[in-house]
Write a protein that holds these residues in place. Structure first.
Motif, PDB file in Angstrom:
ATOM      1  N   TYR A  16       0.836  -1.204   0.000  1.00 25.66           N
ATOM      2  CA  TYR A  16       0.000   0.000   0.000  1.00 25.66           C
ATOM      3  C   TYR A  16       0.870   1.253   0.000  1.00 25.66           C
ATOM      4  N   TYR A  17       1.869   1.273   0.882  1.00 25.92           N
ATOM      5  CA  TYR A  17       2.738   2.452   0.958  1.00 25.92           C
ATOM      6  C   TYR A  17       3.582   2.603  -0.313  1.00 25.92           C
ATOM      7  N   MET A  18       4.015   1.500  -0.884  1.00 27.90           N
ATOM      8  CA  MET A  18       4.772   1.584  -2.136  1.00 27.90           C
ATOM      9  C   MET A  18       3.885   2.106  -3.262  1.00 27.90           C
ATOM     10  N   ASP A  19       2.605   1.747  -3.243  1.00 21.68           N
ATOM     11  CA  ASP A  19       1.659   2.289  -4.228  1.00 21.68           C
ATOM     12  C   ASP A  19       1.480   3.802  -4.058  1.00 21.68           C
ATOM     13  N   GLN A  20       1.810   4.314  -2.883  1.00 19.12           N
ATOM     14  CA  GLN A  20       1.752   5.754  -2.610  1.00 19.12           C
ATOM     15  C   GLN A  20       3.100   6.415  -2.936  1.00 19.12           C
ATOM     16  N   ASN A  21       3.910   5.731  -3.747  1.00 18.05           N
ATOM     17  CA  ASN A  21       5.214   6.203  -4.220  1.00 18.05           C
ATOM     18  C   ASN A  21       6.294   6.242  -3.148  1.00 18.05           C
ATOM     19  N   MET A  22       6.151   5.453  -2.088  1.00 16.62           N
ATOM     20  CA  MET A  22       7.233   5.315  -1.115  1.00 16.62           C
ATOM     21  C   MET A  22       8.219   4.271  -1.629  1.00 16.62           C
ATOM     22  N   ASP A  26      11.346   2.843   2.854  1.00 17.28           N
ATOM     23  CA  ASP A  26      10.455   3.736   3.610  1.00 17.28           C
ATOM     24  C   ASP A  26       9.130   3.056   3.947  1.00 17.28           C
ATOM     25  N   ALA A  27       8.589   2.283   2.992  1.00 14.35           N
ATOM     26  CA  ALA A  27       7.333   1.568   3.238  1.00 14.35           C
ATOM     27  C   ALA A  27       7.511   0.516   4.324  1.00 14.35           C
ATOM     28  N   LEU A  28       8.620  -0.186   4.289  1.00 14.53           N
ATOM     29  CA  LEU A  28       8.912  -1.187   5.309  1.00 14.53           C
ATOM     30  C   LEU A  28       9.078  -0.521   6.674  1.00 14.53           C
TER      31      LEU A  28
END
Length: 92
Positions: A16-22, A26-28
């Protein structure tokens, strides 16, 4: 997020966070710091970097074993049964 087990939620948060361009890192980090509670130990593989494993823990010790052609990660010290593996225990 929906899941049958707690561990299925972790990659969903990271994704989800990677889909938000993280970035993966950072997402981990955000998932580990903001979403997980209690004691846990994880081994995470990012499909974009398949030659790297992220090994992390909170409260629980992890045992990491390095062999000539393998890496072993376990949460139980009883796992240390191989003579040809150099084991390290990750603790505080």
């Amino acid at each position: 997020m929906s899941s049958k087990t707690d561990t299925e939620v972790i990659p969903q948060f990271i994704g989800y966070y990677m889909d938000q361009n993280m970035s993966f890192h950072d997402a981990l980090t955000k998932t580990l710091k903001e979403k997980l509670i209690g004691t846990w130990g994880l081994v995470i593989l990012n499909k974009e970097e398949p030659d790297k494993l992220v090994v992390c823990r909170n409260g629980s010790p992890l045992l990491v074993g390095l062999a000539q052609n393998a890496v072993y990660v376990a949460s139980e010290v009883l796992f240390q049964i191989f003579d040809d593996v150099d084991f390290k225990i990750l603790i505080d």
